[in-house]
Design an enzyme around this catalytic site. Sequence first.
Site, short mmCIF file in Angstrom:
data_model
loop_
_atom_site.label_atom_id
_atom_site.label_comp_id
_atom_site.label_asym_id
_atom_site.label_seq_id
_atom_site.Cartn_x
_atom_site.Cartn_y
_atom_site.Cartn_z
CG ASP A 1 -1.90 1.17 1.18
OD1 ASP A 1 -2.99 0.99 0.62
OD2 ASP A 1 -1.57 2.25 1.71
CG ASN B 1 -4.26 11.26 -5.92
OD1 ASN B 1 -3.52 11.29 -6.89
ND2 ASN B 1 -4.94 10.17 -5.57
CG HIS C 1 -6.70 12.82 -9.18
ND1 HIS C 1 -6.91 11.77 -8.30
CD2 HIS C 1 -7.50 13.82 -8.75
CE1 HIS C 1 -7.81 12.11 -7.40
NE2 HIS C 1 -8.19 13.37 -7.63
CG ASP D 1 -3.30 8.63 -12.74
OD1 ASP D 1 -3.83 8.09 -11.73
OD2 ASP D 1 -3.97 9.18 -13.63
CD GLU E 1 -4.37 4.23 -1.74
OE1 GLU E 1 -4.60 4.69 -0.60
OE2 GLU E 1 -5.20 4.30 -2.67
#
Length: 292
Positions: A169, A177, A182, A186, A212
């Site tokens: 994680d 973010n 975002h 990504d 994630e």
Amino acid sequence: MDTLTNHQLQASIVELDHAIYLHDQWYRNLLRTLVSRVPPDQADLRLDAHLQCPFGKWLEDRSAIVFDEGFDCTSLKGAHETVHSVAREFLRLISAGSVIPVEEWDYFERCREKMRLDIMAARHKFAEAVKNRDPLTEIETRAGLLAELRKQQALVQRGEQACALAMLDVDHFKKINDSYGHAAGDLVLVSIVQCVKSCLRPYDLIYRYGGEEFIICMPGTTITQAGEVMERLRSAISKLRFGFGQAQVTASFGVTVLGSSLSVEESISCSDRAMYEAKATGRNRVVLHPEG
């Protein structure tokens, strides 16, 4: 197939559809010749007619590129050659004023259908791969996870191998973010997946579990060995650098094994609990759960 990108998989599906269209066109032209007694295409009378039709040329030139090592073209090529061999005999019969025997026509149609089924089986494999791929990271999603883990667990239960499972994680991903957008998030996910792949063996598997979170399956690996691999991976991720901000990106890991007595779902829960323990004790850590 695992080495193909989503774009390449989609392109392969288009090529397979076009291949089917090419041979359907040839078939319609053959029927026109047989029914209307128009002069045949001279290529259909050759001994290597299966290499002269558009589909045959595609099969020789592109099949090794489109298909991977998991698809054997021997059956498809054999059925295709037989179709043209029988078609050549049909053309010889009608030119001599004879009638095509019903059983020969039925055999011809069976071979043609075998060809179509072989192509559609390959197309289905590509379509399933696309469906189960995460469009961002291009790794498999959790859709195919349980089936694969059950196969691995069966080997564990038969005593053939150990199999380790890790939950990864990304730490403080929401903050990435929120702070950088975002697109930055990504980029982090894609970079982490590439980093993971570079640290794993070719037959290890990584899945995007959600958001994630990622699950890594390591066949033939004990929990101690998996812990060492994840520690190297944790260090590699912490060294990644991005073109935004100065914040270090890290990840937390929970490691367990596929147990012979627990269900696959319970083993996933074990790795999940270990990962949350890593979060609770400072993040950027690897925690082992030996009771999987």
